[in-house]
Design an enzyme around this catalytic site. Structure first.
Site, PDB file in Angstrom:
ATOM      1  CG  HIS A  64     -29.274  33.033  38.623  1.00  0.00           C
ATOM      2  ND1 HIS A  64     -30.131  32.683  39.649  1.00  0.00           N
ATOM      3  CD2 HIS A  64     -29.832  32.559  37.500  1.00  0.00           C
ATOM      4  CE1 HIS A  64     -31.157  32.015  39.151  1.00  0.00           C
ATOM      5  NE2 HIS A  64     -31.004  31.931  37.844  1.00  0.00           N
ATOM      6  N   GLY A  65     -28.015  36.144  36.901  1.00  0.00           N
ATOM      7  CA  GLY A  65     -28.435  36.914  35.732  1.00  0.00           C
ATOM      8  C   GLY A  65     -29.235  36.107  34.733  1.00  0.00           C
TER       9      GLY A  65
END
Length: 146
Positions: A64-65
């Site tokens: 995920h970012g």
């Protein structure tokens, strides 16, 4: 789990092993292609992995970012990539299941906790690794209410 967040279009089965970086970009690209994120979010996913591994154990990674890339999320979404031969996440960690997430607002915490509950059961991870159909994946990750 909400069909707008996770559906059959968000699942890729039987992928050939590739580098960790390529696998993370594949997850990000699927999130982008399906309208969840803008392309800038992929950079955030790569940077997150460089600063802290997203390998969570039991053969699962949850790329995920970084928080500063949340602005590039258009709507919450989740993708799942299955690698029967695994992806090397370093330090002897092999991920067979990659679950890419993009959570808008506080939804990323909700998505993470849902995934964590499913993936802490080794039986569930084994089923995700061996699933031959997208429907099976949907049922496992939805806790049977697909």
């Amino acid at each position: 789990m909400n069909r707008e967040i996770f559906n059959e279009d968000n699942i890729q089965l039987g992928l050939v092993s590739e580098s960790k970086g390529d696998a993370i970009l594949r997850a990000g690209e699927l999130l982008r292609k399906n309208g969840y994120v803008r392309s800038e979010y992929l950079e955030g996913m790569t940077k997150r992995e460089e600063s802290l591994t997203t390998y969570v154990g039991n053969g699962v990674a949850i790329p995920h970012g970084l928080p500063e890339y949340i602005q590039y999320i258009q709507k919450s979404g989740l993708v799942m990539l299955q690698y029967p031969e695994g992806i090397d996440f370093g330090e002897g960690n092999i991920a067979y299941v990659l679950i890419g997430i993009a959570g808008k607002d506080d939804e990323h915490l909700e998505l993470l906790s849902t995934i964590a509950l499913v993936c802490q059961e080794e039986d569930n991870v084994t089923k995700l690794k061996q699933a031959a159909s997208k429907q099976e994946i949907l049922e496992i990750l939805s806790g049977g209410d697909a």
